[in-house]
Design a protein around this motif. Structure first.
Motif, short mmCIF file in Angstrom:
data_model
loop_
_atom_site.label_atom_id
_atom_site.label_comp_id
_atom_site.label_asym_id
_atom_site.label_seq_id
_atom_site.Cartn_x
_atom_site.Cartn_y
_atom_site.Cartn_z
N UNK A 51 0.90 -1.18 -0.09
CA UNK A 51 0.07 0.17 -0.13
C UNK A 51 0.86 1.13 -0.02
N UNK A 52 2.07 1.04 0.67
CA UNK A 52 2.72 2.63 0.92
C UNK A 52 3.52 2.49 -0.56
N UNK A 53 4.03 1.40 -1.38
CA UNK A 53 4.63 1.95 -2.72
C UNK A 53 6.16 1.70 -2.32
N UNK A 54 6.91 1.78 -3.26
CA UNK A 54 8.34 1.45 -3.17
C UNK A 54 9.42 2.61 -3.47
N UNK A 55 10.53 2.69 -2.96
CA UNK A 55 11.55 3.67 -2.92
C UNK A 55 11.67 4.17 -4.52
N UNK A 56 12.06 3.28 -5.45
CA UNK A 56 12.54 3.47 -6.87
C UNK A 56 11.31 4.15 -7.70
N UNK A 57 9.89 3.88 -7.36
CA UNK A 57 9.01 4.09 -8.32
C UNK A 57 7.59 4.10 -7.55
N UNK A 58 6.45 4.56 -8.19
CA UNK A 58 5.33 4.62 -7.52
C UNK A 58 4.79 3.12 -7.16
N UNK A 59 3.69 2.94 -6.62
CA UNK A 59 2.98 1.72 -6.16
C UNK A 59 3.01 0.89 -7.39
#
Length: 414
Positions: free
Chosen positions: A252-260
């Motif tokens: 749900x939060x998403x990732x550091x390199x790109x959007x969810x």
């Protein structure tokens, strides 16, 4: 445990990273890496809703953290912007040695006393300036609920040490001497410094063997270009999925390199889970540090009159517990409102070494190098050192629940 002294504003061995909503995990991650010899942490946070940023500000009072905000927008990517905000910090500029790890990654040193000083000795003894270690991905092993315990003590089953696919299993992380590179980066430093003398520069693999390809190429995975890569010195334990509730929050939060990735449609949660949930061998060597890590956490959360008078351990403890409760609430809310998300995992079995590697959704995005390895779940002996094979297979206790180790065949060398 000998008496542990909190290293105030000590910039010898600096870890840097970027975070969003990782409040329940900060304390264990920092305490563990303090135990093995890191002396300072440079951390950028963005858009936190669980108090991660407040917790880090409290830890700044101990002199072990330098925290910077990394607010949106991030046109070049969240992580890249975070690194840019950390690049000019005093702790980065003065560091003797640097390393990046994500908060779900724990450096495991298998030589000497398992201390960063042993790592430095191995590098300097070989007259080198950098050493890259391979990640070993750990699975959830049936754990579904969040527990307020160190991640590295909860999950003990991992990918096979010889496993080569999927590619994230062989991701590299680099411990390197400061002053040779201009840019902070997640896998290896980038951007050669104009002042550094690279004629004398050497880069070691996980067996301490010189690897000039690392110096010459932007290599991020041990399978790239098929070069040898041992692991006798250590590994990076990567806990990519953890419990199902923790994974739901992460997704749900998403990732550091790109959007969810779910919103972007590039990869489903089920795909990510399969690629990162490996429970083939039992690996517990990191647990030798557990008792001492718990005692360091006590120093950071209990007022014992031993610490910097500016520090407020009780506030650290309160913020940690508050963040954990928030993450529990998020997971419970997702279970109520997005039942279909969890339904995908009810009958989903982790892959094993006997599994035919599935053609996942979005397979067109998979690099050619990874496609080649999809039908070869284990590194050929040409791609890893014979020293690693002999030592690892002989010494590791794979545990009663682990799958039997496959026979390692001699390569057909012309």
């Amino acid at each position: 445990m000998t008496e542990f002294n909190i290293p105030e504003h000590d910039y010898r061995h600096v870890m840097y990273t970027t975070l969003k909503n990782e409040g329940p995990y900060v304390l264990d991650w920092i305490a563990y890496h303090l135990k093995i010899g890191f002396t300072h942490f440079a951390i950028a946070t963005n858009d936190c809703d669980d108090g991660t940023d407040n917790l880090l500000r409290q830890l700044e009072n101990f002199g072990i953290v330098t925290h910077r905000n990394n607010p949106s927008p991030h046109p070049q990517g969240i992580q890249k912007h975070g690194f840019m905000r950390l690049q000019d910090l005093e702790c980065i500029e003065k560091a003797e040695w640097l390393m990046h790890l994500d908060i779900d990654e724990f450096l495991r040193i298998d030589i000497g006393n398992g201390h960063v000083d042993d790592l430095v000795s191995a590098i300097v003894g070989g007259e080198a300036q950098a050493l890259s270690l391979v990640c070993q991905i750990f699975g959830n092993h049936g754990v579904t609920q969040l527990v307020d315990e160190p991640v590295f003590s909860q999950f003990k089953y991992a990918a096979h040490p010889l496993q080569a696919a999927p590619q994230p299993v062989c991701e590299l992380k680099t411990f390197y001497k400061n002053g040779y590179f201009k840019k902070l980066s997640p896998n290896r430093p980038l951007g050669l410094s104009e002042d550094a003398d690279f004629k004398k520069f050497d880069w070691l693999d996980g067996d301490g063997v010189s690897n000039t390809k690392m110096t010459q190429n932007q290599i991020f995975y041990a399978t790239q270009n098929g070069f040898a890569f041992g692991t006798a010195i250590g590994r990076v334990n990567r806990y990519a999925v953890q419990s199902l509730d923790a994974f739901a929050n992460k997704w749900s939060r998403g990732f550091a390199q790109f959007d969810n990735p779910m919103a972007s449609g590039e990869m489903s949660a089920k795909d990510y889970w399969l690629r990162n949930n490996w429970n083939i061998v039992k690996e517990e060597r990191i647990l030798t540090h557990l008792d001492e890590v718990e005692k360091i956490k006590e120093l950071l959360t209990e007022d014992q009159g031993l610490l910097n008078p500016v520090a407020e351990p009780q506030k650290v403890k309160k913020l940690h517990k508050k963040a954990f409760r928030i993450h529990q609430q998020w997971a419970n809310q997702k279970r109520r409102q997005e039942k279909e998300f969890f339904d995908d995992f009810v009958d989903l079995k982790p892959l094993t070494i006997e599994s035919e590697y599935p053609l996942i959704e979005g397979e067109s995005h998979v690099p050619q190098a990874e496609k080649w390895f999809m039908n070869r779940l284990f590194l050929n002996r040409k791609l890893i050192s014979s020293k690693f094979l002999k030592d690892y297979i002989k010494d590791v206790d794979y545990g009663p629940e682990a799958t039997e180790i496959p026979e390692i065949l001699e390569p057909n060398v012309a």
